[in-house]
Design a protein around this motif. Structure first.
Motif, PDB file in Angstrom:
ATOM      1  N   GLY A   1       0.788  -1.232   0.000  1.00  0.00           N
ATOM      2  CA  GLY A   1       0.000   0.000   0.000  1.00  0.00           C
ATOM      3  C   GLY A   1       0.819   1.280   0.000  1.00  0.00           C
ATOM      4  N   THR A   2       2.051   1.256   0.472  1.00  0.00           N
ATOM      5  CA  THR A   2       2.750   2.540   0.649  1.00  0.00           C
ATOM      6  C   THR A   2       4.128   2.638  -0.005  1.00  0.00           C
ATOM      7  OG1 THR A   2       3.926   1.933   2.692  1.00  0.00           O
ATOM      8  CG2 THR A   2       1.673   2.756   2.959  1.00  0.00           C
ATOM      9  N   LEU A   3       4.703   1.497  -0.413  1.00  0.00           N
ATOM     10  CA  LEU A   3       6.100   1.594  -0.869  1.00  0.00           C
ATOM     11  C   LEU A   3       6.273   2.348  -2.184  1.00  0.00           C
ATOM     12  CD1 LEU A   3       7.852  -1.760   0.177  1.00  0.00           C
ATOM     13  CD2 LEU A   3       7.932   0.474   1.291  1.00  0.00           C
ATOM     14  N   GLU A   4       5.221   2.349  -3.006  1.00  0.00           N
ATOM     15  CA  GLU A   4       5.354   3.094  -4.269  1.00  0.00           C
ATOM     16  C   GLU A   4       5.551   4.584  -3.949  1.00  0.00           C
ATOM     17  OE1 GLU A   4       2.168   2.600  -7.100  1.00  0.00           O
ATOM     18  OE2 GLU A   4       3.268   3.764  -8.621  1.00  0.00           O
ATOM     19  N   GLU A   5       4.744   5.063  -3.033  1.00  0.00           N
ATOM     20  CA  GLU A   5       4.862   6.474  -2.653  1.00  0.00           C
ATOM     21  C   GLU A   5       6.227   6.747  -2.033  1.00  0.00           C
ATOM     22  OE1 GLU A   5       1.518   7.550  -0.189  1.00  0.00           O
ATOM     23  OE2 GLU A   5       2.393   9.544   0.148  1.00  0.00           O
ATOM     24  N   SER A   6       6.686   5.818  -1.201  1.00  0.00           N
ATOM     25  CA  SER A   6       7.998   5.995  -0.566  1.00  0.00           C
ATOM     26  C   SER A   6       9.126   5.972  -1.588  1.00  0.00           C
ATOM     27  CB  SER A   6       8.239   4.903   0.479  1.00  0.00           C
ATOM     28  OG  SER A   6       7.352   5.085   1.553  1.00  0.00           O
ATOM     29  N   LEU A   7       8.923   5.186  -2.642  1.00  0.00           N
ATOM     30  CA  LEU A   7       9.933   5.144  -3.708  1.00  0.00           C
ATOM     31  C   LEU A   7       9.957   6.496  -4.416  1.00  0.00           C
ATOM     32  CD1 LEU A   7      11.858   3.308  -5.418  1.00  0.00           C
ATOM     33  CD2 LEU A   7       9.891   2.809  -6.870  1.00  0.00           C
ATOM     34  N   ASN A   8       8.755   7.025  -4.651  1.00  0.00           N
ATOM     35  CA  ASN A   8       8.683   8.304  -5.359  1.00  0.00           C
ATOM     36  C   ASN A   8       9.275   9.451  -4.560  1.00  0.00           C
ATOM     37  OD1 ASN A   8       7.516   7.027  -7.495  1.00  0.00           O
ATOM     38  ND2 ASN A   8       5.400   7.461  -6.842  1.00  0.00           N
ATOM     39  N   ASP A   9       9.106   9.398  -3.222  1.00  0.00           N
ATOM     40  CA  ASP A   9       9.671  10.527  -2.457  1.00  0.00           C
ATOM     41  C   ASP A   9      11.073  10.210  -1.924  1.00  0.00           C
ATOM     42  OD1 ASP A   9       9.483   9.071  -0.106  1.00  0.00           O
ATOM     43  OD2 ASP A   9       7.660  10.063   0.602  1.00  0.00           O
ATOM     44  N   GLY A  10      11.612   9.080  -2.318  1.00  0.00           N
ATOM     45  CA  GLY A  10      13.009   8.788  -1.973  1.00  0.00           C
ATOM     46  C   GLY A  10      13.218   8.160  -0.606  1.00  0.00           C
ATOM     47  N   SER A  11      12.157   7.809   0.123  1.00  0.00           N
ATOM     48  CA  SER A  11      12.373   7.171   1.440  1.00  0.00           C
ATOM     49  C   SER A  11      12.892   5.750   1.287  1.00  0.00           C
ATOM     50  CB  SER A  11      11.100   7.106   2.280  1.00  0.00           C
ATOM     51  OG  SER A  11      10.234   8.129   2.014  1.00  0.00           O
ATOM     52  N   VAL A  12      12.590   5.101   0.136  1.00  0.00           N
ATOM     53  CA  VAL A  12      13.208   3.804  -0.147  1.00  0.00           C
ATOM     54  C   VAL A  12      13.714   3.856  -1.585  1.00  0.00           C
ATOM     55  CG1 VAL A  12      11.613   2.557   1.384  1.00  0.00           C
ATOM     56  CG2 VAL A  12      11.116   2.644  -1.057  1.00  0.00           C
ATOM     57  N   THR A  13      14.583   2.907  -1.934  1.00  0.00           N
ATOM     58  CA  THR A  13      15.104   2.896  -3.305  1.00  0.00           C
ATOM     59  C   THR A  13      14.608   1.646  -4.035  1.00  0.00           C
ATOM     60  OG1 THR A  13      17.038   1.608  -2.716  1.00  0.00           O
ATOM     61  CG2 THR A  13      17.242   4.020  -2.561  1.00  0.00           C
ATOM     62  N   MET A  14      14.763   1.670  -5.345  1.00  0.00           N
ATOM     63  CA  MET A  14      14.396   0.490  -6.128  1.00  0.00           C
ATOM     64  C   MET A  14      15.273  -0.685  -5.709  1.00  0.00           C
ATOM     65  SD  MET A  14      12.034  -0.099  -8.197  1.00  0.00           S
ATOM     66  CE  MET A  14      11.670  -1.806  -8.443  1.00  0.00           C
ATOM     67  N   ALA A  15      16.507  -0.379  -5.324  1.00  0.00           N
ATOM     68  CA  ALA A  15      17.421  -1.466  -4.906  1.00  0.00           C
ATOM     69  C   ALA A  15      16.883  -2.145  -3.644  1.00  0.00           C
ATOM     70  CB  ALA A  15      18.808  -0.899  -4.652  1.00  0.00           C
ATOM     71  N   ASP A  16      16.275  -1.373  -2.746  1.00  0.00           N
ATOM     72  CA  ASP A  16      15.701  -1.978  -1.527  1.00  0.00           C
ATOM     73  C   ASP A  16      14.585  -2.957  -1.908  1.00  0.00           C
ATOM     74  OD1 ASP A  16      17.247  -0.394   0.239  1.00  0.00           O
ATOM     75  OD2 ASP A  16      15.805   1.265   0.089  1.00  0.00           O
ATOM     76  N   ILE A  17      13.713  -2.506  -2.810  1.00  0.00           N
ATOM     77  CA  ILE A  17      12.575  -3.353  -3.214  1.00  0.00           C
ATOM     78  C   ILE A  17      13.084  -4.577  -3.972  1.00  0.00           C
ATOM     79  CG2 ILE A  17      10.486  -3.432  -4.656  1.00  0.00           C
ATOM     80  CD1 ILE A  17      10.132  -0.413  -3.959  1.00  0.00           C
ATOM     81  N   ASP A  18      14.053  -4.369  -4.844  1.00  0.00           N
ATOM     82  CA  ASP A  18      14.609  -5.487  -5.615  1.00  0.00           C
ATOM     83  C   ASP A  18      15.259  -6.525  -4.700  1.00  0.00           C
ATOM     84  OD1 ASP A  18      13.744  -4.626  -8.039  1.00  0.00           O
ATOM     85  OD2 ASP A  18      15.650  -3.733  -8.662  1.00  0.00           O
ATOM     86  N   ARG A  19      15.958  -6.031  -3.690  1.00  0.00           N
ATOM     87  CA  ARG A  19      16.607  -6.972  -2.760  1.00  0.00           C
ATOM     88  C   ARG A  19      15.573  -7.912  -2.160  1.00  0.00           C
ATOM     89  NH1 ARG A  19      16.598  -4.332   2.266  1.00  0.00           N
ATOM     90  NH2 ARG A  19      14.735  -5.608   2.560  1.00  0.00           N
ATOM     91  N   ALA A  20      14.483  -7.310  -1.649  1.00  0.00           N
ATOM     92  CA  ALA A  20      13.455  -8.108  -0.977  1.00  0.00           C
ATOM     93  C   ALA A  20      12.787  -9.059  -1.966  1.00  0.00           C
ATOM     94  CB  ALA A  20      12.430  -7.176  -0.345  1.00  0.00           C
TER      95      ALA A  20
END
Ligand code: BGC
Length: 767
Positions: free
Chosen positions: A327-346
């Motif tokens: 529900g929220t990681l897309e928004e966090s990716l857009n505002d820079g709180s997480v990176t694509m690398a974080d999501i890819d790792r998981a």
């Protein structure tokens, strides 16, 4: 000539060994490269939403899953869910079929709490740990995996390896007690049992080590409560079983609910990345506990978006049931709180788990209806459950050889658990009565044979305490099949009936303790005695002056000081599982001579908690004549039954310890031997325990710590030398710099029948 030939053979053997090792290394590496390639290729085709779907575990609501799939098919088809739960074959098949309709057809991970059996239920894990038999523990996990995998489950939320020193905590029933060394051995045995030697086989499942970490140290034994612990206690006492499980190759881990250094484990980067990944090199994936991300808001760490980002950044790879990642990681990716690398790792770690399980080769790898029909509750599984249950029982007292019972005469079996079935299973089972072969009454009839007359009466309710009762009739308990039977009779009427049926009995067996809903998750108790209604019954039975045997069915150590003083024989049977009724009877009649030993201390009173054997010394150790020493005014310091305690129908005598040397250097080995004699008149097994103490060190060290044991079977009158090898590994601990090493100096070595009853010797070991 002969020497040359020997050398040649040695050379050939070495070459063969080297080639085998190289080959297995290369095959492993090749597999890793293939897996990498496969997963990278798949990920290159995935949208962000599909990646977030993979790291989202959703089970719908629990009731709905059982009814048939949790209503999640549409989300699965859209690729929004990477893992789900399930128990029935049909429901799981429906979910996997829905996944095959999604764009990339990525199969689902099907997870379930297969904690002590799937349909064939073994004793609760605390009971399993009292077997002191890793082969049997591994066997129970193997059978659980065989049954669960046939029904579609490929991932179990087990083993729970949380060390606990607090029997108020209801979840002690799910763990292995208080000792880090034994906890580590049990953890490894369970991982081997679940995962076997190849995760892709259709009868092995992935283990999930939980609850990482320290969940068992909740303050005041209240579930989900604060944990506050120094790093030395953490590394020396609480973390070893988790580390052992990861070293054994566990494929996944579950984060715990509690805080560690004030940061919830689920958002704790030090724990999840620094310790788990960097120090321990864990390469599986980490799922949260149920809604643990969301709960970080209550812990005071921010709103769902903030805590979801925190969890991902900390090293969590999958969100269980919280909808925070999806529900929220897309928004966090857009505002820079997480990176694509974080999501890819998981995402990559989750896909790797599916690859290792063979799901990409065959999404239905774990769905085999004909195997399920054959395996579930298979006679050989139930036979193993009976054997293992008998091994898990601990004889706490046996005055005047009240036990074993003779297979003749009249036996009154009374108490609210005498005819119970579902309550024999303990916490975390999806099946109930249909999985239980017999109640205790039926077991006594089965094993006692035709010369035994069995009469029975309920005698009391589990409890008449309104507050406790209200906790036991929660909708959740009812859903798990644990019902409180409504009684219209008064307590006195029930006691009178029990006295009446027992009036011409030769012996009374009182089956008392806790219903299944009284231990397990969210089942902490402040008062861990046998509820008053049952104690009143016991008192009335004792007044008959007939021999009374107390059989305890329960999920935690209880405060039974009064019972231990007044009842001649007490058998701790735990929640013994599907074959528990027969197994209890096997022990009561002596068909099996009990050899279980406690893995968790029984306190005299709740006021002593935490009371555990591997404690530090105080500066003022107990001294009866000196007031200003560490003690209570009203009760002794020592517990009622210590760690490692348990009786047999025979008796054992320990000779003094013989050491091969008393001064050692460097990597030498110490051999410690005792002669053990069976001094009784029955064959029996004894758990010979080895403890080591380190009285002078750079930090204060426990008075003794378990380092090894041997389970030895002796015929009446037989003697055996029991020898232990001690190495410097057994002397190691984490020091103030958190370095794991041993220090030169003097040590104590103890061998005995429990942590409190040992022979003592000492040695010096220098580097
Ligand atoms: C428990 C876990 C369990 C999970 C999934 C949680 O409430 O703490 O032990 O594995 O639910 O059922």
């Amino acid at each position: 000539m002969r020497k040359i030939a020997q050398k040649r053979v040695a050379h050939i053997l070495k070459t063969v060994l080297f080639s085998v090792l190289l080959l297995s290394f290369l095959t492993g590496a090749a597999q890793d490269t293939e897996m990498d390639k496969f997963v990278d290729d798949l990920m290159s085709k995935m949208t962000l939403q599909e990646k977030l779907g993979q790291i989202n575990l959703s089970s719908g609501n629990v009731g709905a899953i059982l009814a048939g799939g949790g209503g999640l098919e549409e989300s699965i088809k859209k690729g929004e869910i990477g893992a789900t739960g399930g128990f029935t074959f049909g429901a799981i098949k429906g979910s996997q079929e829905a996944a095959q309709e999604s764009r990339l057809k990525i199969p689902l991970l099907i997870g379930l709490d297969v904690i002590h059996g799937h349909t064939t239920i073994f004793p609760i894990p605390l009971g399993l740990s009292c077997t002191w038999n890793t082969q049997l523990i591994e066997k129970s996990a193997r059978i659980a995996a065989t049954e669960a995998s046939a029904s579609g489950v490929c991932w179990t939320y087990s083993p729970m390896v949380d060390i606990s020193r607090d029997p108020r905590w209801g979840r002690v029933s799910e763990g292995s007690g208080e000792d880090p060394w034994w906890g580590a051995q049990v953890a490894k045995a369970m991982i081997r049992g679940y995962q076997g030697d190849d995760l892709s086989k259709s009868n092995t499942i992935m283990a999930c080590v939980k609850h990482f970490a320290l969940y068992g140290a909740a303050e005041a034994g209240r579930d989900y409560n604060t944990v506050d612990m120094g790093h030395l206690t953490m590394f020396n006492h609480y973390l070893p079983p988790y580390k052992a499980a990861f070293d054994e190759g566990a494929g996944s881990a579950m984060s715990s609910f509690n805080v560690i250094d004030n940061v919830p484990a689920t958002g704790n980067k030090w724990l999840m990345t620094e310790v788990l990944r960097n120090q321990w090199e864990f390469d599986g994936f980490v799922v949260t506990d149920y809604t643990a991300i969301n709960e970080m808001t209550n812990h005071g760490l921010g709103d769902l978006k903030a805590v979801s980002a925190l969890a991902l950044k900390a090293g969590i790879d999958m969100d269980m049931q919280g909808d925070g990642f999806i529900g929220t990681l897309e928004e966090s990716l857009n505002d820079g709180s997480v990176t694509m690398a974080d999501i890819d790792r998981a995402c990559k770690l989750v896909l790797e788990a599916k690859y290792k399980l063979g799901l990409f080769d065959n999404p239905y790898n774990y769905l085999d209806e004909s195997r399920a029909a054959k395996e579930l509750l298979a006679p050989e599984h139930l036979a193993a459950a009976r054997e293992i249950a008998a091994h898990s029982m601990v004889l706490l007292k046996n005055e005047n050889q009240t036990l074993p019972l003779r297979k003749e005469g009249k036996i009154a079996v009374v108490g609210p658990l005498a005819t119970a079935k579902a309550d024999l299973l303990g916490a975390w089972v999806m099946v109930r009565e249909e999985s239980v072969i017999s109640s205790v009454v039926e077991g006594i009839k089965n094993v006692g044979g035709e010369n035994v007359e069995v009469v029975t009466a309920k005698g009391a309710n589990i409890t008449d305490d309104p507050y406790l009762k209200q906790g036991l009739v929660s909708p959740y308990a009812a859903y798990m099949g644990v019902k409180m039977e409504e009684e219209t009779r008064t307590a006195q009427e029930m006691i009178d009936e029990a006295l009446e049926v027992s009036s011409d009995a030769d012996v009374i067996v009182a089956v008392l303790g806790e219903s299944a809903a009284m231990s397990g998750e969210a089942s902490s108790r402040a008062d861990i005695s046998i509820p008053e209604s049952q104690r009143d019954l016991l008192k009335a039975l004792l007044k008959t002056e007939k021999p009374v045997v107390l059989v305890l069915v329960n999920g935690r150590p209880l405060t039974i000081q009064w019972e231990s003083e007044n009842v001649p024989a007490i058998l701790e049977a735990w929640a013994p599982g599907s074959a528990g009724g027969n197994a209890i009877a096997d022990v009561l009649f002596g068909d099996y001579n009990p050899a279980g030993k406690l893995t968790m201390t029984f306190p005299r009173s709740v006021g002593q908690i935490p009371v555990y054997y591997n404690s530090l010394n105080t500066g003022r150790p107990f001294d009866a004549v000196n007031k200003f020493t560490s003690k209570y005014l009203d009760i002794p310091n020592d517990p009622l039954f210590p760690f490692g305690y348990g009786l047999s129908y025979t008796t054992f005598e320990y000779g003094d310890i013989r050491l091969n040397k008393t001064a050692l250097n460097g990597e030498e080995k110490l051999l410690a031997t005792v002669t053990l004699t069976n001094t009784g008149d029955k064959a029996g097994e004894e758990v010979v325990q080895l403890y080591i103490g380190d009285p002078v060190a750079s930090i204060s060290r426990p008075v003794k710590e378990l380092k090894n044991f041997q389970k030895v079977m002796l015929q009446p009158g037989e003697k055996k030398d029991v020898t232990f090898e001690v190495t410097t590994e057994d002397l190691k601990f984490y020091n103030s710099d958190l370095n794991y090493d041993w220090e030169s100096g003097e040590f104590k070595l103890f061998i005995g029948t429990s942590s409190a009853d040992v022979k003592t010797s000492s040695f010096v070991w220098n580097k």
